[in-house]
Design an enzyme around this catalytic site. Structure first.
Site, PDB file in Angstrom:
ATOM      1  N   SER A  16      39.405  19.927  -7.702  1.00  0.00           N
ATOM      2  CA  SER A  16      38.994  20.121  -9.090  1.00  0.00           C
ATOM      3  C   SER A  16      38.365  21.497  -9.229  1.00  0.00           C
ATOM      4  CB  SER A  16      37.976  19.053  -9.506  1.00  0.00           C
ATOM      5  OG  SER A  16      37.410  19.352 -10.768  1.00  0.00           O
ATOM      6  N   TYR A  18      30.327  14.197  -8.503  1.00  0.00           N
ATOM      7  CA  TYR A  18      31.735  14.580  -8.608  1.00  0.00           C
ATOM      8  C   TYR A  18      31.942  15.992  -8.058  1.00  0.00           C
ATOM      9  CZ  TYR A  18      36.370  15.309 -10.627  1.00  0.00           C
ATOM     10  OH  TYR A  18      37.704  15.579 -10.792  1.00  0.00           O
TER      11      TYR A  18
END
Length: 273
Positions: free
Chosen positions: A141, A154
């Site tokens: 990501s 995350y």
């Protein structure tokens, strides 16, 4: 030139295959004539994804499993080895996101790491052992690179996926050069994890299918870092944001200076220059 992992008559293993990027990838691999092992948590969406893949005329195997459970993935690998064609591609794509705070519930970190990080490590080690010639793709990501404030669990998990996949690529170069590693870095993608169920796609977001098309083009080029743009963010802007993040270390600025009140305007000015 097509990457040797994308071979008709071989098998692609996709985790997180019931929806989003994983489902789109499973369908794309099937259109190339590949058999597909679809791995995700149990539920009707996994079965529906398997049916959609099988409708393209290839063999598809749905394997309910939690990617954080290594034994479950080992059991899945045994079935794949006996029921499907030789494996040439592994896509460790399963992930989750939930609210977290550095000083908050440690369970948010444990659950996020189990899927986003350990799922990648387990999938690489367990499924990667089935690949004799091909590729391992791990989904990272942009948040694992620029680490914006708001969801540290995350961000940390995806930063670890980046570091792991870079190390994997180096190891494979010297020990198994017939297998390549790739880091998929999606942009803003309209999936169940990034948008409320049933919400319309924002104009700025890409679809999972656009992301997978970009993935396939990047594999053909042999890219390791598959940095996806979207309709709001061109590559040039991503590069500026990432360069600024690295500049915090080089210039000894405050952590996450892009969002620091004393540095936010400097960051905006850097974009104009």
């Amino acid at each position: 030139m097509t990457h040797p992992a994308l071979r008709s008559g071989h098998t692609a293993i996709v985790t997180g295959a019931a929806s989003g990027i994983g489902r789109a990838a499973a369908l794309a691999f099937a259109r190339l004539g590949m058999e597909v092992a679809l791995i995700d948590l149990p539920g009707p969406m996994l079965g529906e994804a398997r049916e959609a893949v099988a409708a393209l005329g290839v063999k598809a195997l749905a394997l309910p499993a939690d990617v954080g459970d290594r034994a479950a993935l080992q059991a899945a690998a045994s079935r794949i080895a006996t029921e499907l064609a030789p494996v040439s591609l592994v896509m460790n794509n399963a992930g989750r996101g939930e609210s977290s705070s550095c000083l908050g519930d440690p369970g948010a970190f444990e659950r996020t790491f189990a899927a986003n990080l350990w799922g990648v490590i387990h999938g690489t080690q367990v499924f990667g052992a089935l690949v004799s010639r091909g590729a391992i793709i791990n989904t990272g990501s942009k948040q694992g690179i620029t680490t914006p404030p708001g969801n540290p669990a995350y961000n940390v998990s995806k930063a670890a996926v980046k570091a792991f996949t870079e190390a994997l690529a180096h190891e494979l170069r010297t020990t198994r050069p017939e297998v390549s590693a790739h880091l998929l870095i999606p942009g803003w993608v309209h999936t169940g994890m990034t948008a409320a169920s049933g919400a319309p796609k924002p104009a700025g977001a890409w679809t999972p299918e656009q992301t997978v098309d970009f993935l396939l083009q990047s594999l053909d080029r042999g890219d390791f870092y598959i940095l996806c743009p979207d309709n709001d963010t061109p590559r040039s802007l991503d590069e500026q944001r990432m360069a600024w993040a690295m500049g915090d270390i080089i210039q000894n600025r405050p952590a996450l200076s892009r969002w620091h009140p004393d540095w936010a305007e400097s960051f905006k000015a850097s974009l104009k220059s």
